[in-house]
Motif scaffolding. Structure first.
Motif, short mmCIF file in Angstrom:
data_model
loop_
_atom_site.label_atom_id
_atom_site.label_comp_id
_atom_site.label_asym_id
_atom_site.label_seq_id
_atom_site.Cartn_x
_atom_site.Cartn_y
_atom_site.Cartn_z
N SER A 188 -22.29 -101.60 83.96
CA SER A 188 -21.33 -102.07 84.96
C SER A 188 -21.11 -103.57 84.92
CB SER A 188 -21.79 -101.65 86.36
OG SER A 188 -23.05 -102.23 86.66
N ARG A 189 -22.00 -104.31 84.23
CA ARG A 189 -21.88 -105.77 84.20
C ARG A 189 -20.83 -106.22 83.18
NH1 ARG A 189 -28.24 -106.52 83.39
NH2 ARG A 189 -27.74 -104.67 82.13
N ASN A 190 -20.38 -107.44 83.34
CA ASN A 190 -19.37 -108.02 82.46
C ASN A 190 -19.98 -108.32 81.09
OD1 ASN A 190 -16.64 -109.36 82.11
ND2 ASN A 190 -17.98 -111.12 81.73
N VAL A 191 -19.44 -107.74 80.03
CA VAL A 191 -19.96 -107.93 78.67
C VAL A 191 -18.93 -108.67 77.83
CG1 VAL A 191 -20.80 -106.83 76.58
CG2 VAL A 191 -21.38 -105.86 78.80
N ASP A 192 -19.22 -109.92 77.51
CA ASP A 192 -18.35 -110.72 76.65
C ASP A 192 -19.02 -110.80 75.27
OD1 ASP A 192 -16.58 -112.41 75.45
OD2 ASP A 192 -17.12 -114.18 76.61
N ASP A 193 -18.95 -109.70 74.52
CA ASP A 193 -19.63 -109.63 73.23
C ASP A 193 -18.96 -108.55 72.40
OD1 ASP A 193 -21.46 -110.23 71.26
OD2 ASP A 193 -23.05 -108.97 72.08
N GLN A 194 -19.16 -108.64 71.09
CA GLN A 194 -18.76 -107.56 70.20
C GLN A 194 -19.99 -106.68 70.01
OE1 GLN A 194 -17.26 -108.80 66.35
NE2 GLN A 194 -16.27 -106.83 66.01
N ALA A 195 -19.97 -105.52 70.66
CA ALA A 195 -21.13 -104.63 70.63
C ALA A 195 -21.44 -104.22 69.19
CB ALA A 195 -20.87 -103.40 71.48
N LEU A 196 -22.69 -103.80 68.97
CA LEU A 196 -23.13 -103.37 67.64
C LEU A 196 -23.80 -102.01 67.77
CD1 LEU A 196 -23.50 -104.38 64.63
CD2 LEU A 196 -25.83 -104.90 65.31
N TRP A 197 -23.44 -101.07 66.91
CA TRP A 197 -24.06 -99.75 66.94
C TRP A 197 -25.46 -99.85 66.36
CZ3 TRP A 197 -21.64 -95.03 68.48
CH2 TRP A 197 -20.32 -95.18 68.93
N ILE A 198 -26.47 -99.42 67.15
CA ILE A 198 -27.84 -99.37 66.67
C ILE A 198 -28.04 -98.16 65.77
CG2 ILE A 198 -30.25 -99.13 67.37
CD1 ILE A 198 -29.54 -100.47 69.99
N ASP A 199 -27.44 -97.04 66.21
CA ASP A 199 -27.50 -95.78 65.48
C ASP A 199 -26.27 -94.98 65.87
OD1 ASP A 199 -28.10 -94.77 68.06
OD2 ASP A 199 -30.25 -94.92 67.68
N ALA A 200 -26.29 -93.67 65.71
CA ALA A 200 -25.11 -92.85 65.99
C ALA A 200 -24.86 -92.67 67.48
CB ALA A 200 -25.26 -91.49 65.32
N THR A 201 -25.81 -93.04 68.33
CA THR A 201 -25.68 -92.73 69.75
C THR A 201 -25.82 -93.91 70.70
OG1 THR A 201 -28.03 -92.16 69.87
CG2 THR A 201 -26.49 -90.37 69.40
N HIS A 202 -26.24 -95.09 70.21
CA HIS A 202 -26.46 -96.23 71.09
C HIS A 202 -25.82 -97.50 70.52
CE1 HIS A 202 -29.57 -93.50 72.55
NE2 HIS A 202 -29.63 -94.23 73.65
N VAL A 203 -25.41 -98.39 71.43
CA VAL A 203 -24.91 -99.70 71.03
C VAL A 203 -25.74 -100.79 71.69
CG1 VAL A 203 -22.54 -98.95 70.58
CG2 VAL A 203 -23.20 -99.71 72.90
N ALA A 204 -25.76 -101.95 71.07
CA ALA A 204 -26.44 -103.13 71.62
C ALA A 204 -25.41 -104.21 71.89
CB ALA A 204 -27.50 -103.63 70.65
N TYR A 205 -25.72 -105.09 72.85
CA TYR A 205 -24.80 -106.15 73.24
C TYR A 205 -25.59 -107.22 73.97
CZ TYR A 205 -25.32 -103.26 77.37
OH TYR A 205 -25.86 -102.52 78.39
N SER A 206 -25.00 -108.39 74.12
CA SER A 206 -25.71 -109.50 74.78
C SER A 206 -25.21 -109.69 76.20
CB SER A 206 -25.52 -110.80 73.99
OG SER A 206 -24.17 -111.21 74.04
#
Length: 326
Positions: free
Chosen positions: A276-294
């Motif tokens: 729900s928080r504001n994400v100003d990043d280009q997310a990255l897929w960790i695997d087929a089901t999850h993404v990471a972001y700052s």
């Protein structure tokens, strides 16, 4: 207490403080030298996360590595300093700030042992980096004016480099744009946030007349086509079927305009992620089901992860870190 005694005490205190400062400086210098040399690790090592270390100290902004099974464990800090970083198949792209009267950058292609292979220098403030799955193509975005994506009062330049041949596409603005099936021309087009499908095809963001679009691009045909509105900083899933991106859901004046979404490329169906928080990043897929972001943290940035299908809840992955590669 006599004046002479007071002076002797002051002199003694000054001497102690001077010795302490000298000792601190020598130790800091030694630590900085060690961080500058850095320890050695290899990109793509199974079970390791590579990232930009945001902790305060001589290793700040250096690439570091940590065990994926123990993200809070000991970090191996290299000698390579990057403002932005990404890697794939043993090829890394390090986007570095270059000091000067005008903001400058150095895009450095490195091999798996972090040894520089190619340099491209230019003007601008580093923003985004991506390497194609094969490691052959590298893309980066810099701010030419402005320094954030909050409003539309900025200008970007996105370049793509063939790391094998050295062929450089200086700016995607040289590509032909097709919008809604028709050739489109405008003086205010901006491109950013490349994510590669393969060495020829990619997705990115196009901004024009106050709106943003997901575009599909082809480096051989030198053209891009709009696919979906209100998409920024796309990230393609490992199987190539979905995009996770930041969608503008509020006005920039709120300070939190974006929410992470998933877009199914076949159906164009959007699904909000459980962050729900504001994400100003280009997310990255960790695997087929999850993404990471700052997200902002005590040291500038922490890495978080969330399921890519809209379920679950966010979880902090790594403190004081940015631009992770898994």
């Amino acid at each position: 207490m006599t004046l002479r005694t007071r002076l002797l005490i002051v002199a003694a205190c000054a001497l102690v403080l001077g010795l302490a400062a000298t000792l601190f400086t020598l130790r800091a210098g030694s630590s900085a030298a060690n961080a500058g040399r850095g320890e050695q690790f290899t990109l793509g090592t199974p079970g390791r996360i590579v990232f930009r270390d945001m902790r305060m100290g001589p290793g700040k902004d250096h690439l570091a590595s940590v065990a994926a099974a123990d993200p809070g464990g000991p970090r191996t800090v290299s000698g390579l300093v990057c403002a932005r970083f990404h890697a794939a198949s043993g090829t890394g792209l390090c986007l570095r700030d270059v000091p000067g009267l005008a903001p400058g950058y150095d895009a450095v292609v490195v091999d798996a042992r972090l040894r520089p292979q190619r340099h491209v220098k230019g003007t601008g403030v580093p923003s985004r980096t991506r390497v194609s799955p094969s490691g052959r193509m590298a893309a980066w975005t810099v701010f030419v004016s402005g320094d954030n994506y909050g409003g539309m009062n900025f200008s970007t330049r996105t370049s793509i480099l063939d790391t094998r041949t050295g062929h450089l596409i200086p700016s995607l603005e040289s590509f032909t744009v097709y919008k809604d099936g028709t050739r489109y021309q405008a003086a205010d087009t901006n491109f950013w946030g490349v994510t590669f499908k393969d060495d020829t095809h990619f997705y990115a963001t196009l901004a024009t007349h106050g709106k943003t679009y997901l575009i599909a691009g082809d480096t051989t045909r030198r053209e891009v086509t709009t696919l979906h509105a209100n998409v920024e900083c796309p990230s393609l899933s490992p199987d190539g079927t979905a995009i996770v991106y930041k969608k503008r859901v509020r006005d920039a004046s709120t300070g939190r305009p974006w929410h992470l979404y998933r877009l199914d490329l076949a159906t164009q169906r959007e699904t909000p992620l459980a962050e729900s928080r504001n994400v100003d990043d280009q997310a990255l897929w960790i695997d087929a089901t999850h993404v990471a972001y700052s997200l902002p943290g005590d040291y500038g940035s922490d890495l978080w992860t969330v399921p890519a299908d809209g379920t679950g809840a966010p979880r902090k992955l790594l403190q004081a870190a940015l631009n992770a590669v898994f």
